[in-house]
Design a protein around this motif. Sequence first.
Motif, PDB file in Angstrom:
ATOM      1  N   ASP A  53       0.832  -1.206   0.000  1.00  0.00           N
ATOM      2  CA  ASP A  53       0.000   0.000   0.000  1.00  0.00           C
ATOM      3  C   ASP A  53       0.867   1.256   0.000  1.00  0.00           C
ATOM      4  O   ASP A  53       0.561   2.243  -0.672  1.00  0.00           O
ATOM      5  CB  ASP A  53      -0.909  -0.023   1.239  1.00  0.00           C
ATOM      6  N   TRP A  54       1.953   1.225   0.759  1.00  0.00           N
ATOM      7  CA  TRP A  54       2.914   2.347   0.838  1.00  0.00           C
ATOM      8  C   TRP A  54       3.510   2.652  -0.525  1.00  0.00           C
ATOM      9  O   TRP A  54       3.581   3.816  -0.939  1.00  0.00           O
ATOM     10  CB  TRP A  54       3.974   1.966   1.857  1.00  0.00           C
ATOM     11  N   VAL A  55       3.925   1.618  -1.223  1.00  0.00           N
ATOM     12  CA  VAL A  55       4.517   1.823  -2.547  1.00  0.00           C
ATOM     13  C   VAL A  55       3.478   2.403  -3.510  1.00  0.00           C
ATOM     14  O   VAL A  55       3.774   3.324  -4.285  1.00  0.00           O
ATOM     15  CB  VAL A  55       5.102   0.509  -3.092  1.00  0.00           C
ATOM     16  N   GLN A  56       2.255   1.893  -3.447  1.00  0.00           N
ATOM     17  CA  GLN A  56       1.211   2.415  -4.337  1.00  0.00           C
ATOM     18  C   GLN A  56       0.877   3.873  -4.007  1.00  0.00           C
ATOM     19  O   GLN A  56       0.614   4.682  -4.909  1.00  0.00           O
ATOM     20  CB  GLN A  56      -0.056   1.552  -4.232  1.00  0.00           C
ATOM     21  N   LEU A  57       0.897   4.227  -2.723  1.00  0.00           N
ATOM     22  CA  LEU A  57       0.658   5.613  -2.329  1.00  0.00           C
ATOM     23  C   LEU A  57       1.777   6.504  -2.855  1.00  0.00           C
ATOM     24  O   LEU A  57       1.522   7.617  -3.346  1.00  0.00           O
ATOM     25  CB  LEU A  57       0.569   5.714  -0.802  1.00  0.00           C
ATOM     26  N   ALA A  58       3.015   6.022  -2.784  1.00  0.00           N
ATOM     27  CA  ALA A  58       4.144   6.790  -3.321  1.00  0.00           C
ATOM     28  C   ALA A  58       3.983   7.007  -4.818  1.00  0.00           C
ATOM     29  O   ALA A  58       4.225   8.117  -5.335  1.00  0.00           O
ATOM     30  CB  ALA A  58       5.448   6.062  -3.020  1.00  0.00           C
ATOM     31  N   ILE A  59       3.559   5.971  -5.531  1.00  0.00           N
ATOM     32  CA  ILE A  59       3.345   6.082  -6.976  1.00  0.00           C
ATOM     33  C   ILE A  59       2.262   7.114  -7.274  1.00  0.00           C
ATOM     34  O   ILE A  59       2.412   7.972  -8.163  1.00  0.00           O
ATOM     35  CB  ILE A  59       2.980   4.702  -7.564  1.00  0.00           C
ATOM     36  N   SER A  60       1.175   7.069  -6.512  1.00  0.00           N
ATOM     37  CA  SER A  60       0.074   8.026  -6.721  1.00  0.00           C
ATOM     38  C   SER A  60       0.529   9.459  -6.477  1.00  0.00           C
ATOM     39  O   SER A  60       0.198  10.368  -7.248  1.00  0.00           O
ATOM     40  CB  SER A  60      -1.101   7.690  -5.787  1.00  0.00           C
ATOM     41  N   PRO A  64      10.112  -4.730  -7.780  1.00  0.00           N
ATOM     42  CA  PRO A  64       9.147  -5.265  -8.753  1.00  0.00           C
ATOM     43  C   PRO A  64       7.848  -4.470  -8.835  1.00  0.00           C
ATOM     44  O   PRO A  64       7.253  -4.370  -9.909  1.00  0.00           O
ATOM     45  CB  PRO A  64       8.901  -6.699  -8.271  1.00  0.00           C
ATOM     46  N   LEU A  65       7.405  -3.902  -7.708  1.00  0.00           N
ATOM     47  CA  LEU A  65       6.169  -3.112  -7.748  1.00  0.00           C
ATOM     48  C   LEU A  65       6.343  -1.866  -8.621  1.00  0.00           C
ATOM     49  O   LEU A  65       5.447  -1.510  -9.395  1.00  0.00           O
ATOM     50  CB  LEU A  65       5.757  -2.700  -6.333  1.00  0.00           C
ATOM     51  N   LEU A  66       7.482  -1.196  -8.508  1.00  0.00           N
ATOM     52  CA  LEU A  66       7.749  -0.034  -9.359  1.00  0.00           C
ATOM     53  C   LEU A  66       7.848  -0.447 -10.822  1.00  0.00           C
ATOM     54  O   LEU A  66       7.335   0.236 -11.714  1.00  0.00           O
ATOM     55  CB  LEU A  66       9.034   0.659  -8.916  1.00  0.00           C
ATOM     56  N   ALA A  67       8.517  -1.579 -11.057  1.00  0.00           N
ATOM     57  CA  ALA A  67       8.658  -2.052 -12.436  1.00  0.00           C
ATOM     58  C   ALA A  67       7.300  -2.402 -13.040  1.00  0.00           C
ATOM     59  O   ALA A  67       7.005  -2.043 -14.191  1.00  0.00           O
ATOM     60  CB  ALA A  67       9.589  -3.269 -12.466  1.00  0.00           C
ATOM     61  N   ASP A  68       6.453  -3.092 -12.275  1.00  0.00           N
ATOM     62  CA  ASP A  68       5.129  -3.484 -12.775  1.00  0.00           C
ATOM     63  C   ASP A  68       4.276  -2.271 -13.110  1.00  0.00           C
ATOM     64  O   ASP A  68       3.441  -2.315 -14.018  1.00  0.00           O
ATOM     65  CB  ASP A  68       4.406  -4.350 -11.740  1.00  0.00           C
ATOM     66  N   ALA A  69       4.474  -1.177 -12.340  1.00  0.00           N
ATOM     67  CA  ALA A  69       3.692   0.044 -12.575  1.00  0.00           C
ATOM     68  C   ALA A  69       4.325   0.936 -13.646  1.00  0.00           C
ATOM     69  O   ALA A  69       3.777   1.997 -13.968  1.00  0.00           O
ATOM     70  CB  ALA A  69       3.559   0.827 -11.273  1.00  0.00           C
ATOM     71  N   GLY A  70       5.459   0.510 -14.173  1.00  0.00           N
ATOM     72  CA  GLY A  70       6.154   1.332 -15.165  1.00  0.00           C
ATOM     73  C   GLY A  70       6.704   2.618 -14.572  1.00  0.00           C
ATOM     74  O   GLY A  70       6.845   3.625 -15.271  1.00  0.00           O
ATOM     75  N   MET A  71       7.057   2.580 -13.293  1.00  0.00           N
ATOM     76  CA  MET A  71       7.471   3.790 -12.580  1.00  0.00           C
ATOM     77  C   MET A  71       8.907   3.728 -12.071  1.00  0.00           C
ATOM     78  O   MET A  71       9.334   4.595 -11.305  1.00  0.00           O
ATOM     79  CB  MET A  71       6.527   4.032 -11.392  1.00  0.00           C
ATOM     80  N   ILE A 129       9.671  14.373  -3.027  1.00  0.00           N
ATOM     81  CA  ILE A 129       8.863  13.476  -2.202  1.00  0.00           C
ATOM     82  C   ILE A 129       9.801  12.482  -1.543  1.00  0.00           C
ATOM     83  O   ILE A 129      10.518  11.744  -2.224  1.00  0.00           O
ATOM     84  CB  ILE A 129       7.811  12.717  -3.036  1.00  0.00           C
ATOM     85  N   ALA A 130       9.826  12.481  -0.219  1.00  0.00           N
ATOM     86  CA  ALA A 130      10.625  11.513   0.537  1.00  0.00           C
ATOM     87  C   ALA A 130       9.734  10.325   0.867  1.00  0.00           C
ATOM     88  O   ALA A 130       8.722  10.478   1.551  1.00  0.00           O
ATOM     89  CB  ALA A 130      11.162  12.152   1.811  1.00  0.00           C
TER      90      ALA A 130
END
Length: 742
Positions: free
Chosen positions: A471-478, A507-514, A541-542
Amino acid sequence: MANNATPDIIYTKVDEAPQLASVSLLPVIQSFAKAAGVTVGVKDISLAGRIVATFPEGLTAEQRQSDDLAELGQLVKSPDANVIKLPNISASVPQLMAAVKELQDKGYAIPDYPEDVSTEAQKAIRARFDAIKGSAVNPVLREGNSDRRAAVAVKNYAMSNPHSMGEWKSDSKTTVSTMSGNDFFSNEKSTTVTAGQAGDARIELVAADGGITVLKDGLSYAAGTVVDATFMSARGLDSFLAEQIAATKDQGVLFSLHLKATMMKVSDPIVFGHAVKVFLQPVFDTYGEKFAAAGISPNSGLGALLEQVAELPEGAEIRTAIDAVMADRPALYMVNSDKGITNLHVPSDVIIDASMPALIRAGGKGWGPDGKAADTNCVIPDSSYAPVYEESVSYFKETGALDPSTAGTVQNVGLMAQKAEEYGSHPTTFEVPHAGTVRIVLANGDTPLEHAVEAGDIWRSASTKQAPIEDWVQLAISRQRAEGCQAIFWLDASRAHDAELLKYITPLLADAGMADKFQIMTPRAATRLSLETIRAGKNSIAVTGNVLRDYLTDLFPILELGTSAKMLSIVKLMNGGGLFETGAGGSAPKHVQQLTQENHLRWDSLGEFCALGESLKFLAESKENQSARILGTAVESATQGVLDHDKSPRPKVGQTDNRSSHYYFALYWAQALAAQNEDADLNAKFAPVAKALAENEAAILAELTSAEGSPADLGGYYLTDQCKTENVMRASKTLQDILATL
C-alpha cells in the motif's frame, strides 16, 4: 441530518495546548457542521482518559469512562472512519507518573505505577500501564500509511512571510556524533517470513548452560512479513558516551543527547539512563548500591534523581558529589536555562525529531546553562538515522542557512500502517537480564534471527506486514504521478531491513512502469539531494519508513515553514476510511505554561483547520454529501483568510492568540458560506451569522482578551476542570450566543 450511530466526523480529545485549543475551536466546528447536517462527535484519547479507562475497578460510576481508543481502533478498520486526530502525549514514565498522581489527588483510585516489579500483581499492573505509555495511540489508529505535505496556502504564506533563521558559519563547532559499531544499525538482521514459517512465534534467551528464558510468546507472523532483530551493546554504549563527554569538554561546546523516548518507549529511556549514569559515573561508582536500594533509576532522568537523593540520609553529601562532577563535565544543552533544567533532566524533554530541527534552524546553536546560545555536540547513539542530521549540519556549514522565501518543499509518504517498524516499543524490546543468545523462533522451529548478547544489552525486534508495504509503494506512486516531481526512497541497500523492503519495492515499481520516476538512496545521500533540491526552489517526495517519517516531517517543515504543526497530514486508511492528523505537539507544554501564567495561548490551530477541510472533503466524496463539500471549500477560504489577514496566534500578551484566531476563522468561514451560491439554504443560515460576527468584532475581542496578562486557572494539567477550562477558552459570551443561533 445524519442519523447513523457513528458521527460523520470524530474529533479527538487529547492533551495540553491542542486540547485547550479544541475547547475553543470545537464549538465553532460543531455549530457550523450541524447547520449543514454534518455531525461531529468526540472521543477521548488523552493520557488521563486512557489511564481512567484502563483502571476502572476502583472508580465510581461518575469517574469511569469508556475505552475510546479501543473503539477508535475498531472504527479505523472500517470504510466509514473519518477521524480528525490531534497530537496527544506520548508519555514517558515521569509523565505517566505525574498524570497518575494528579488523578489520585482528584479522588481517582488509580494504582501507582510500579517502577520495580517483583510480584505477579505488580507485573499485571505494570503490563496495563505499559499499554498506555509511549507512542500507544498512533499504532492503534494508523491503519493506513502517511501522506504529509505543506498545504498550498500555508507554504505560500511561509514564502511571503519568511520566519527567522539562525546564521550558519563554516567554522561552527556543532557536530553530530554517533556510534560506529555495536549499535542497533550495525547489529540488525532481517528476514521475510515464508508460508512455511508463518504462524505463532516467540522470542527466547538461551543461556550458556542451555537454559531457556522465554522473553515473549504469543507472537504471530503472517507470510510475507518482514521481521527485524537487533541489539545495542551496553558496554559499547557506555564507552561511546564516555568518549563523547570527554571530547565535548575538549571542544568547549555543549553536550546534548537526542533520543526518542516517547515513540521508542522501551529502548530509548534505557539509553537515556545510560547517559545519565555515565555523565555522573563517579557518583554512581560511589553511591550506586545506595541508589539501587532506594529504587533510584537513572532512566527517569537527572531531575527525578536529584529529588530522590534529597530524601536519602546522605542526601546533602551525595548532592555535593553530584555538583562536583557536574562542574567537571562539559556544559549541558539546556531545556530551560532559567530554571536549570538540563538536557538530562527528563527523558521526554529532548525529543530528537523536534530538538535537532530546532537546533539546525537556529544555525547549530543550543542554549547553555549561562542562558547564551552556543555550539553543541549532538550525541545520537544509534547510527541508523543520525546521518540525516549529520549531513544536514555539514550541508548548512557549507552553504549557509536555507531561505524560506524561495525554498521548495519536501513532502513525505511514510510506511506506518498496522504498526509497521515500531522500533524500540513494547512488547518486543528487552534489557537483556543475563548473557546468552536471543533468538526468534518461528512456527516451524526456524531461528533466522539470533544474537549473542551480554547482560544489560538492549535487544529489540520489529515487524512490517506485506499489505502495508504494498500500500505504501502504491501511495508513493500516486503522489509522484500527482506531483510530477523528484521522488526518493530513503533506503540503504546495505542495511538488512531496507534490503528486505527493496525485494517488494523494485518489482512493484517495475510493474507500474514507474522505476524511472524514483531514486533509491541512502538516508545520508537523500538528505543532501533533498536539501539541494529545495534550495533550488523545487520539490521532492521523501518515501520513507516509519521512524524517518517521524523525523523528516519535523525537519523539513521546521526549516521551510518554521513549525511542523502546520503540516497537512492525511492517512488513507487501508479499508477505505480517512484519518486526518493535525501536526506535531512538541511545544505544547510551554504553551500551557504561558496560558496559566499570562492567559495567552499561542498554540496555532492551522493544522486543525487544514485537517478539517480535508475531512469534510473526504466526507463529501465518501458519502456524496454536497453540504460537506461546500463546508470544506469554505474552510479552505477561511484558512486562507486567517493567513492573508495575519490572524494567526503570536507569542506575546496583547497580540492575537489562539482564541481570537478562532474568532477570525469563524468569521471568514461564515463569510465564505454566506457568499457561496450553490446552496441557498446554507447561504440563508450563514449570512446573518457572518453579519453578526463582523459587527461584533470589537465586543468579541474585548471579551476574549479581558483577562490577558493575569494567571488562568484550568483546574489541572492532565485532567483539567471542564467548567474552569471553558471559562478560560470560551471567554466571549457574544461569540457563543452567535454560534448558538445555528
